[in-house]
Design a protein around this motif. Structure first.
Motif, PDB file in Angstrom:
ATOM      1  N   GLY A   1      68.559 -18.038  60.996  1.00 21.72           N
ATOM      2  CA  GLY A   1      68.599 -17.665  62.393  1.00 21.72           C
ATOM      3  C   GLY A   1      69.525 -16.494  62.666  1.00 21.72           C
ATOM      4  N   VAL A   2      70.711 -16.527  62.093  1.00 22.61           N
ATOM      5  CA  VAL A   2      71.668 -15.443  62.311  1.00 22.61           C
ATOM      6  C   VAL A   2      71.151 -14.147  61.692  1.00 22.61           C
ATOM      7  CG1 VAL A   2      74.009 -14.614  61.786  1.00 22.61           C
ATOM      8  CG2 VAL A   2      73.648 -16.984  62.506  1.00 22.61           C
ATOM      9  N   THR A   3      70.557 -14.240  60.496  1.00 17.93           N
ATOM     10  CA  THR A   3      70.001 -13.051  59.848  1.00 17.93           C
ATOM     11  C   THR A   3      68.859 -12.457  60.674  1.00 17.93           C
ATOM     12  OG1 THR A   3      70.586 -13.876  57.649  1.00 17.93           O
ATOM     13  CG2 THR A   3      68.907 -12.162  57.750  1.00 17.93           C
ATOM     14  N   ALA A   4      67.980 -13.312  61.178  1.00 19.88           N
ATOM     15  CA  ALA A   4      66.868 -12.840  62.005  1.00 19.88           C
ATOM     16  C   ALA A   4      67.384 -12.158  63.268  1.00 19.88           C
ATOM     17  CB  ALA A   4      65.947 -13.997  62.369  1.00 19.88           C
ATOM     18  N   PHE A   5      68.399 -12.740  63.878  1.00 22.57           N
ATOM     19  CA  PHE A   5      68.965 -12.161  65.090  1.00 22.57           C
ATOM     20  C   PHE A   5      69.605 -10.806  64.803  1.00 22.57           C
ATOM     21  CE2 PHE A   5      72.425 -11.897  68.317  1.00 22.57           C
ATOM     22  CZ  PHE A   5      71.621 -11.863  69.447  1.00 22.57           C
ATOM     23  N   GLN A   6      70.319 -10.719  63.692  1.00 24.93           N
ATOM     24  CA  GLN A   6      70.944  -9.456  63.306  1.00 24.93           C
ATOM     25  C   GLN A   6      69.888  -8.364  63.132  1.00 24.93           C
ATOM     26  OE1 GLN A   6      74.093  -8.260  62.759  1.00 24.93           O
ATOM     27  NE2 GLN A   6      73.339  -6.325  61.957  1.00 24.93           N
ATOM     28  N   ARG A   7      68.833  -8.653  62.373  1.00 25.30           N
ATOM     29  CA  ARG A   7      67.798  -7.653  62.109  1.00 25.30           C
ATOM     30  C   ARG A   7      67.028  -7.302  63.373  1.00 25.30           C
ATOM     31  NH1 ARG A   7      65.713 -10.436  56.476  1.00 25.30           N
ATOM     32  NH2 ARG A   7      67.219  -9.446  55.082  1.00 25.30           N
ATOM     33  N   GLY A   8      66.725  -8.319  64.170  1.00 20.62           N
ATOM     34  CA  GLY A   8      65.991  -8.058  65.403  1.00 20.62           C
ATOM     35  C   GLY A   8      66.776  -7.181  66.365  1.00 20.62           C
ATOM     36  N   CYS A   9      68.074  -7.479  66.515  1.00 24.08           N
ATOM     37  CA  CYS A   9      68.904  -6.684  67.416  1.00 24.08           C
ATOM     38  C   CYS A   9      69.098  -5.268  66.893  1.00 24.08           C
ATOM     39  CB  CYS A   9      70.256  -7.358  67.618  1.00 24.08           C
ATOM     40  SG  CYS A   9      70.215  -8.769  68.751  1.00 24.08           S
ATOM     41  N   GLU A  10      69.251  -5.115  65.590  1.00 19.86           N
ATOM     42  CA  GLU A  10      69.403  -3.775  65.017  1.00 19.86           C
ATOM     43  C   GLU A  10      68.201  -2.898  65.364  1.00 19.86           C
ATOM     44  OE1 GLU A  10      72.110  -4.481  60.978  1.00 19.86           O
ATOM     45  OE2 GLU A  10      69.922  -4.493  60.863  1.00 19.86           O
ATOM     46  N   GLY A  11      67.002  -3.448  65.147  1.00 18.46           N
ATOM     47  CA  GLY A  11      65.802  -2.667  65.433  1.00 18.46           C
ATOM     48  C   GLY A  11      65.640  -2.370  66.909  1.00 18.46           C
ATOM     49  N   LEU A  12      65.907  -3.357  67.753  1.00 12.96           N
ATOM     50  CA  LEU A  12      65.769  -3.163  69.190  1.00 12.96           C
ATOM     51  C   LEU A  12      66.826  -2.186  69.705  1.00 12.96           C
ATOM     52  CD1 LEU A  12      64.068  -4.160  71.579  1.00 12.96           C
ATOM     53  CD2 LEU A  12      65.758  -5.971  71.926  1.00 12.96           C
ATOM     54  N   TYR A  13      68.027  -2.296  69.198  1.00 14.30           N
ATOM     55  CA  TYR A  13      69.117  -1.399  69.611  1.00 14.30           C
ATOM     56  C   TYR A  13      68.792   0.044  69.250  1.00 14.30           C
ATOM     57  CZ  TYR A  13      74.053  -0.037  70.306  1.00 14.30           C
ATOM     58  OH  TYR A  13      75.230   0.538  70.745  1.00 14.30           O
ATOM     59  N   ALA A  14      68.226   0.231  68.057  1.00 10.82           N
ATOM     60  CA  ALA A  14      67.871   1.583  67.611  1.00 10.82           C
ATOM     61  C   ALA A  14      66.724   2.174  68.419  1.00 10.82           C
ATOM     62  CB  ALA A  14      67.502   1.566  66.129  1.00 10.82           C
TER      63      ALA A  14
END
Length: 247
Positions: free
Chosen positions: A122-135
């Motif tokens: 869950g934490v890994t998915a959130f990290q990757r999802g936020c990175e892509g959305l933030y970019a």
């Protein structure tokens, strides 16, 4: 623990169609495992590529289409949540399958590892999802600091500055506090094999443990992290892209 793994592996039949093995290693402190065949079908995810329409199935998260190589941040996150739910929902199937060939102790060990890995997923998915959305935001393309979205306070500050929305605006204070505790549990599992230290008690306010005890993770906590990060990402998508259906 390692002796238990060797004993379990030594009892497995040779040259069989389906094999199971147990391995205990160093950090990160999760036990790799092969999913029993009885659980594989239920945990399989069917996916259609949004770019070329290729249909394929995986056990776990699919980050690239095997036909065209397309990668979708939204798809990766959503599929990761589906994977976590599938792992949690099939714990009993895994327990029964392993107990039948390796005994109840091995089955409980494997199922505990399976449930605990859901927090990491869950934490890994959130990290990757936020990175892509933030970019993808319209602001200057300055990347977020490494692993910033694994730290809820820091991630919330970044989003507040970028789109004017903080995590508390999406979840409310009580739900955000519950999610923060789950993130802290995941940190213990990843860095100290789940053994409680004073820092965890101080920062989480979790008085149910004493220093030196090992945390436990329940299926309801797995549901909690899936719901929490799902709501956060949905709220952030809305802040970045606008409500669904609007240009």
């Amino acid at each position: 623990m390692r002796a238990d793994a060797r004993a379990f592996n030594g009892r497995q039949p040779r040259n069989s169609l389906i094999s199971m093995s147990m391995k205990v290693g160093g950090a990160p402190h999760f036990t790799p495992h092969k999913v029993p065949a009885a659980a594989s079908a239920a945990m399989e995810l069917e996916i259609a590529c949004e770019k070329c329409s290729c249909r394929f199935a995986v056990i776990g998260s699919a980050y690239f289409c095997p036909a065209c190589g397309h990668s979708s941040v939204d798809r990766m996150f959503d599929d990761s949540l589906r994977k976590i739910r599938a792992k949690k929902d099939n714990v009993e199937v895994v327990r029964q399958a392993i107990a039948a060939v390796g005994g109840r102790d091995e089955a409980e060990l494997m199922c505990r590892s399976l449930i605990e890995s859901c927090l990491q997923d869950g934490v890994t998915a959130f990290q990757r999802g936020c990175e892509g959305l933030y970019a993808s935001t319209a602001a200057p393309a300055v990347p977020a600091p490494m692993n910033a979205f694994q730290r809820l306070a820091q991630g919330s500050e970044l989003w507040q500055a970028r789109v004017g929305v903080a995590y508390v605006d999406i979840l409310g204070s009580s739900d955000l506090e519950r999610l923060r505790r789950l993130f802290q549990k995941r940190h213990l599992l990843a860095h100290s094999d789940g053994i409680v230290d004073q820092r965890y008690i101080n920062e989480s306010g979790d008085s149910t443990y004493k220093v030196g005890q090992r945390i436990t993770v329940s299926t309801s906590e797995v549901d909690g992290i899936v719901i929490g990060i799902g709501k956060l990402v949905a709220g952030l998508r809305n802040a970045v892209n606008g409500p669904p259906g609007k240009p």
